[in-house]
Write a protein that holds these residues in place. Structure first.
Motif, PDB file in Angstrom:
ATOM      1  N   HIS A 196       4.903   0.223  -2.880  1.00 15.14           N
ATOM      2  CA  HIS A 196       4.903   1.099  -1.706  1.00 15.14           C
ATOM      3  C   HIS A 196       5.808   2.310  -1.966  1.00 15.14           C
ATOM      4  O   HIS A 196       5.443   3.454  -1.706  1.00 15.14           O
ATOM      5  CB  HIS A 196       5.455   0.363  -0.481  1.00 15.14           C
TER       6      HIS A 196
ATOM      7  N   SER B  58       0.937  -1.501  -3.263  1.00 22.07           N
ATOM      8  CA  SER B  58       1.910  -2.574  -3.457  1.00 22.07           C
ATOM      9  C   SER B  58       1.300  -3.752  -4.213  1.00 22.07           C
ATOM     10  O   SER B  58       1.875  -4.260  -5.173  1.00 22.07           O
ATOM     11  CB  SER B  58       2.443  -3.022  -2.108  1.00 22.07           C
TER      12      SER B  58
ATOM     13  N   GLU C  76      -1.529  -1.106   1.275  1.00 16.69           N
ATOM     14  CA  GLU C  76      -1.312  -2.359   0.548  1.00 16.69           C
ATOM     15  C   GLU C  76      -1.953  -2.355  -0.839  1.00 16.69           C
ATOM     16  O   GLU C  76      -1.636  -3.208  -1.665  1.00 16.69           O
ATOM     17  CB  GLU C  76      -1.799  -3.560   1.364  1.00 16.69           C
TER      18      GLU C  76
ATOM     19  N   HIS D 238       6.211  -5.624  -5.215  1.00 19.90           N
ATOM     20  CA  HIS D 238       5.374  -5.229  -4.075  1.00 19.90           C
ATOM     21  C   HIS D 238       5.973  -4.017  -3.358  1.00 19.90           C
ATOM     22  O   HIS D 238       5.312  -2.983  -3.198  1.00 19.90           O
ATOM     23  CB  HIS D 238       5.238  -6.417  -3.113  1.00 19.90           C
TER      24      HIS D 238
HETATM   25 ZN   LIG Z   1       3.147  -4.336   1.764  1.00 21.64          ZN
END
Ligand SMILES: [Zn+2]
Length: 574
Positions: free
Chosen positions: A370, A397, A394, A366
């Motif tokens: 990013h 990620s 998001e 995750h």
């Molecule tokens: Zn995140």
């Protein structure tokens, strides 16, 4: 070659020098550049001034970020503790300077040329930044910060008696997944007893926040806090009605799937029903765990990223070579995981706390998603264009978590099916919860005069709509609708939650796409990452060939593939 920005030669994170920024000097430099911008006789001169302001901001943010990373790695370190307080203190002055610059940018006589160079997005963002602020509300904002920290401190202060030991809320969490039903039941009871005991204080904090935010909204000329909440989140393209229609899709398409998953969980656990204290345990044999030590996990990740694509290979080698990840749990380290960056060096940094659960691999992929995005958009001329708005962030990620699926055998070996089943079902079960949090907040801020008891009753009504099989047995506090008080976002950053579900719906589209054609999926993902924050959410989706979640039919286009996968797994045998 990069002529516009001052980039420092990359060194190991440990060797990056830290120096406290001198606010007086920054203010002097800043005002000199601001004067230059205002008096500029040409568009080129204004661009030069923008580059200079960017450089001031870049070095300030690099120091702030170095300080905060080192502070969170060891909160006992007195030096960085003091530096952190310094940044907390000067932060507002720095924000004020950048707002002043924003005002001038909007007024620029060369605006058409600037828009041609940077696009319209930076102007939309700047307009919102100015719209949500007025000197009249400074004291209210300080009060809001105080109330928010009061909540955080209260939650962090929890010392709950459990089997003769004092536990914090996060220390109780693993016990709520215990295979022994009596243990997880008493852990869940202990967990919620903390909230029940502090109910009056939590009610008061939230009630004060709702009324204060409503007052701020009215001072700024809004009808209520809802639109201000959206503006604070930089939502330039969608409104509350569109979000309501999106929640309707989640309700119609995803709730039935999530309920089926709940029934399967009960069957696996050999229970008549999953009660509130059973939800965290997914299998009688326990949840999936990575099959090696943390250092081994990082070795596997290196192999995975070298095979995934040339871009991830270069990225992950750089991250390991320059010490840009701190993943192990060490004494004094703050909980949680995050990704940040050092703009002077144009590199990201990943922070996590491995604890030998499935979550270690999830948090690593995750945060790497990013970090990979930030690294791909590192050459953006404007810092504001490195990271996009939060719902778009998001996607990178959550998609990375799913795009790395073909390598999960490296980490989980014969528990890979268990990992995948939990991962995908968790993703789908999360969506109705996200809608619950969002619908609740709309109601709260549209009805700011409601009493705390009415708020809780409303929460319970909404949670039953999105999760009808929920059963709180004899827990009076939860039955009255107190569950949301553990959800920090509701107190800290109102309306920041539907973002996770929007991103998840986009990430699932990448997953479906990759199942059909990995090459196309990767190209679309890479294009999205490279665009960084140069465009708003919906425009980024277009660029990545991803369907708009607000439009009917979007969710319907991903659920059949998800159900097909979940149905193909014999979960009772896991
Ligand atoms: Zn995140």
């Amino acid at each position: 070659m990069d002529k516009t920005t001052t980039v420092k030669a990359l060194v190991n994170f440990k060797d990056m020098p830290y120096e406290r920024p001198d606010l007086e000097k920054i203010e002097k430099d800043f005002h000199a550049v601001l004067g230059k911008f205002k008096e500029a006789q040409s568009f080129e001169e204004q661009i030069e001034a923008i580059d200079e302001v960017q450089n001031i901001a870049r070095s300030y943010m690099t120091m702030e970020s170095l300080c905060s990373v080192r502070h969170t790695i060891d909160t006992r370190d007195e030096f960085y503790d003091k530096e952190q307080s310094y940044f907390d203190e000067i932060g507002p002055a720095f924000t004020k300077m950048t707002s002043e610059f924003g005002v001038e940018m909007l007024k620029s006589k060369f605006r058409p040329e600037l828009e041609k160079e940077f696009g319209k997005h930076i102007f939309d963002l700047t307009e919102l930044k100015l719209k949500i602020f007025s000197p009249e509300i400074i004291e209210d904002l300080q009060e809001e910060n105080k109330l928010v920290s009061k909540y955080s401190k209260l939650i962090a202060s929890a010392q709950i008696d459990f089997q003769g030991e004092k536990k914090t809320l996060s220390q109780l969490t693993p016990l709520t997944q215990d295979k022994d039903r009596e243990v997880r039941k008493s852990a869940a009871k202990a967990y919620w007893s903390f909230f029940a005991e502090n109910e009056a204080e939590l009610d008061k904090i939230y009630d004060d926040l709702v009324k204060l935010r409503t007052k701020i909204a009215k001072k700024l000329g809004y009808k209520n806090f809802v639109q201000l909440g959206y503006d604070r989140m930089n939502r330039t393209e969608y409104n509350a009605e569109m979000v309501a229609n999106y929640r309707k899709q989640l309700y119609e398409q995803v709730v039935p799937i999530a309920q089926k998953l709940k029934a399967r969980q009960a069957k696996r656990l050999k229970l008549d029903k999953v009660y509130y204290y059973d939800t965290a345990l997914k299998y009688l044999t326990g949840n999936a765990v990575p099959q090696g030590e943390p250092e081994w996990i990082i070795e596997q990740a290196k192999k995975m990223y070298s095979e995934l694509s040339p871009e991830t290979d270069e990225f992950f080698s750089m991250m390991t070579k320059y010490g840009l990840m701190d993943l192990l749990s060490t004494p004094g380290k703050r909980a949680g995981g995050y990704c940040t960056g050092f703009p002077d060096y144009k590199v990201p940094f990943i922070f996590a706390n491995f604890n030998k659960t499935q979550h270690d691999v999830e948090v690593m992929t995750h945060e790497a998603g990013h970090a990979f995005q930030v690294y791909q958009s590192r050459n953006a001329r404007l810092l504001e264009y490195v990271w996009p708005t939060l719902e778009a962030c998001e996607i990178h990620s959550m998609s990375m978590e799913l795009l790395t699926w073909p390598w999960m055998e490296l980490f989980f070996k014969d528990q890979t099916s268990k990992f995948k089943f939990t991962h995908l079902s968790g993703t789908l079960e999360f969506l109705p919860y996200g809608a619950t949090v969002d619908e609740f907040q709309h109601w709260v801020y549209e009805n700011p005069e409601a009493t705390p008891a009415e708020r809780k009753a409303k929460w319970h009504e909404i949670e039953m709509k999105y999760n009808p099989s929920i059963d709180y047995e004899d827990n009076d506090y939860l039955k009255r609708g107190g569950f949301w008080m553990k959800q920090g976002h509701i107190f800290q950053v109102p309306f920041y939650y539907i973002d996770y579900t929007l991103a998840q719906v986009c990430a699932l589209q990448f997953w479906v796409k990759a199942n059909n054609d990995r090459k196309v999926a990767w190209e679309d993902y890479l294009r999205l990452c490279r665009a960084g924050g140069s465009r708003p959410f919906l425009e980024l989706l277009k660029l990545a060939n991803i369907k708009n979640p607000f439009e009917d039919g979007c969710i319907e286009s991903i659920t059949p593939e998800c159900e097909k996968f979940l149905d193909s797994i014999e979960d009772e045998k896991l």
